[in-house]
Every structure is written in C-alpha cells, then in structure tokens.
Design a protein around this motif. Sequence first.
Motif, PDB file in Angstrom:
ATOM      1  N   THR A 184      -1.282 -19.569 -21.964  1.00  0.00           N
ATOM      2  CA  THR A 184      -1.813 -20.688 -21.192  1.00  0.00           C
ATOM      3  C   THR A 184      -3.328 -20.629 -21.106  1.00  0.00           C
ATOM      4  N   LYS A 185      -3.900 -21.725 -20.675  1.00  0.00           N
ATOM      5  CA  LYS A 185      -5.343 -21.780 -20.506  1.00  0.00           C
ATOM      6  C   LYS A 185      -5.809 -20.713 -19.517  1.00  0.00           C
ATOM      7  N   THR A 186      -5.034 -20.538 -18.452  1.00  0.00           N
ATOM      8  CA  THR A 186      -5.417 -19.551 -17.442  1.00  0.00           C
ATOM      9  C   THR A 186      -5.478 -18.158 -18.040  1.00  0.00           C
ATOM     10  N   THR A 187      -4.423 -17.776 -18.775  1.00  0.00           N
ATOM     11  CA  THR A 187      -4.384 -16.438 -19.364  1.00  0.00           C
ATOM     12  C   THR A 187      -5.476 -16.268 -20.410  1.00  0.00           C
ATOM     13  N   TRP A 188      -5.681 -17.300 -21.232  1.00  0.00           N
ATOM     14  CA  TRP A 188      -6.721 -17.211 -22.256  1.00  0.00           C
ATOM     15  C   TRP A 188      -8.097 -17.099 -21.617  1.00  0.00           C
ATOM     16  N   GLU A 189      -8.378 -17.935 -20.630  1.00  0.00           N
ATOM     17  CA  GLU A 189      -9.690 -17.925 -19.998  1.00  0.00           C
ATOM     18  C   GLU A 189      -9.947 -16.633 -19.233  1.00  0.00           C
ATOM     19  N   ASN A 190      -8.904 -16.028 -18.707  1.00  0.00           N
ATOM     20  CA  ASN A 190      -9.062 -14.779 -17.967  1.00  0.00           C
ATOM     21  C   ASN A 190      -9.223 -13.573 -18.874  1.00  0.00           C
ATOM     22  N   SER A 191      -8.411 -13.521 -19.946  1.00  0.00           N
ATOM     23  CA  SER A 191      -8.323 -12.255 -20.681  1.00  0.00           C
ATOM     24  C   SER A 191      -8.039 -12.397 -22.169  1.00  0.00           C
ATOM     25  N   LEU A 192      -8.320 -13.566 -22.757  1.00  0.00           N
ATOM     26  CA  LEU A 192      -7.997 -13.817 -24.169  1.00  0.00           C
ATOM     27  C   LEU A 192      -6.505 -13.613 -24.431  1.00  0.00           C
ATOM     28  N   GLY A 193      -5.699 -13.822 -23.385  1.00  0.00           N
ATOM     29  CA  GLY A 193      -4.255 -13.697 -23.523  1.00  0.00           C
ATOM     30  C   GLY A 193      -3.702 -12.312 -23.271  1.00  0.00           C
ATOM     31  N   TYR A 194      -4.552 -11.326 -23.062  1.00  0.00           N
ATOM     32  CA  TYR A 194      -4.083  -9.944 -22.874  1.00  0.00           C
ATOM     33  C   TYR A 194      -3.364  -9.769 -21.533  1.00  0.00           C
ATOM     34  N   MET A 195      -2.381  -8.867 -21.543  1.00  0.00           N
ATOM     35  CA  MET A 195      -1.682  -8.428 -20.329  1.00  0.00           C
ATOM     36  C   MET A 195      -1.686  -6.903 -20.326  1.00  0.00           C
TER      37      MET A 195
END
Length: 363
Positions: A319-330
């Motif tokens: 999602t945009k949120t995950t990408w904007e926060n961490s380039l998708g990393y968890m």
Amino acid sequence: MVSTANSMSRMSKYRCSHSLAELFTKVEKTDNAAERALLRESISEQFQDPNCTRLVNVTWQRSSCEMVETVTLNEAVHPLSTLARAKGRLNPDNRRVFCLVHEQMPYTPLFSLHVALTSRIPTTLQDIGEVDLDSSVGQSNPKLSNCSNDTLQVAAADDATCAIFYSISNLHPKVGLPPLGKKLILSAVQSLQTNLPGIGTFCTLSPIPQFSKWFLHQLTAEPSESYLDKFAFSNSELEHFNLLFDKDLSPFRKTSLMKVYRRQLDSIVVDYLSKVKKRLDGVGVKNSVAHFHLGNGASLHNVWCPFTKDTKGFNPLVTKTTWENSLGYMANYMYDLDKLEVNSERYRSEGFVDVNQNLFLMR
C-alpha cells in the motif's frame, strides 16, 4: 509555593471526587493544558497498583458492543474500514484480540493487541490475510481476495505453532495512559501458553515507520555526514537508490530496482533498526516501533522486502502507507521468553540490540 499548594489541592480534588471513568471523560474534553496535565497525573495514580488491570480476550460473539466498538474504531496500526474486516479480526478460530482493562472500567479496553495464529513466521500482511485498504502503489483498491490460499499462513487455533503480534494500539491516546504495552504482550503470551500449548513461537510482524524519510535524508546529505558513507556504496548504487523516490518513475521500474539491490537495502534496514540511535548518548534506537519491542527484550529476528526474484510486477498488496513509510519493508521481532529480561536490561543500560545471527542466511 502557593501555586504548588493550589496544584496539589486541585489534584487531590480530582483524585478524591472523580471516578476513573469521569477522569477519562474530562481529560478527553478539556482544552486547558494545565488541567489536562493534572488530570493525567490523577489517572496515572489509579494505575499504581500492579494488579489493577487484567487481560481480556475480545471476540465478536461474546464481548459487549461497547468493547467491540472501542477496539475496532480506535485501531491505530492497521485501521478497520468495514464491519466484515472487524468481524474477521475478532474470529476466535485463528485470531486473538487481547486487551487490558482497569478494575474500575471493566468494559473499557485500554490497549489492544491483535494476534494471528499461524503455522510459520509470516513476512507480509498478505501471509496472514491482512491487507491495508488504502490504495496500493501499483494497483488501486487491493482486495483481500488477492491473497491466494498458497500464501495464507493462518492456522486453526489447535494447529497453530506461532502467535504473531501484528498490531498494538493505545485505544485512548488523549488520556495519557501509563505505558502498559509490555504488560499486555507478556500477559497475552501467558494466556496463549496456557490455552494453546502447541504455540511455541511468539513474534511480531511490524511496520517500519519513518524509514523512507530517514533513508532519503541520508541520500541527500553530504557524503561525510551521511550514515550511508559507512557502506561505501558506488555512485551508481546511490543514484539507483535515489530513483526509488522519483515520483515520475513507474512502480514496475522501482520493483526492478528493489530486486537488484535487495541485499544492500536489507543491510541498510537492519542497521537502521539496530544501530541508528535516537539520542546522543547512544542508548535507544531511532525507530519508535523497534525501540518499543527491543526495550521489551525482544530480538530483531528478520526484515522482509516484498519484492523478491519471484515477484512478478509490482506487488499489488504493497500500500501507499507501507511504501511511503518503509519502501514496503516489514520486520519480525522475536519474543524469546528466556532472553527477555537480560535483553531488556542491556538495551536500556547500554543500547545493546540482540540481532538474529542467521538473519542474512534466511534469504
């Protein structure tokens, strides 16, 4: 002196004449900073007894409407936008939602912990059937149906071997509650061990807020002042990293770059979570989520990029949120009960971070 006496008198008045529920209501409504501070201090005093809170398991079928509503409307990490999703979260077959309540307010959840019961440690929200409903980067309106049965790792409670903590929320952020997150997690672990003895692994699936912002800052800083200088990246690598933040570059091109430079990006993320410090004294990491779990004594078990050599195109569930926060990393933080106390003490006293030594071998 008079001012101090008056403040103590007012605080005593709040403590003696108002119940905890009344204090909650007052602090949430007041716009007066001084009054808010007094109310919060009075609320904190109500939590001095370590036995004043207890753990409850909130379910769709058995819990009160008030409790269900509080949990669903105030979920902060992965907000619930539909009734169907809320019902799925509160499904007792492969989920648990644990909350702490105060003895004076037994039907008002204070903090919530969302748990998925799985067969192995997941790497993405997709693995546990959880997808944020804001628009994805590569495809609008991702649906839960995009998760194939092959990727779902949730398991029936009796068959589960892992408990995955994927969201913990303060349900009353305006109140100024004392930090009870660690108590909630450890109480949940105890409950799971008692009721589901087959579960032996307790781990998180956590977001990495602010990583992208930090990474971009390092890329644009003078080389001598950039944390990235320690990695000795080539100019070509740095140029390609910068392209990840180019708004005109297609998501599919960014996917290709993530695949090519995954090893380098993994190393940067691990360093960010374990070595980039918050304060000048060198104790406590910069990332707030990492700081919380490491302070509890958890170890950094793994970091996961959603783009691997097997990924075809742009992962539509990023999602945009995950990408904007961490380039998708968890990230996964492991709660090894035998190491929690020592890890917590060392982290808080010397900034020690327990990192899984096999992390880079797990690729």
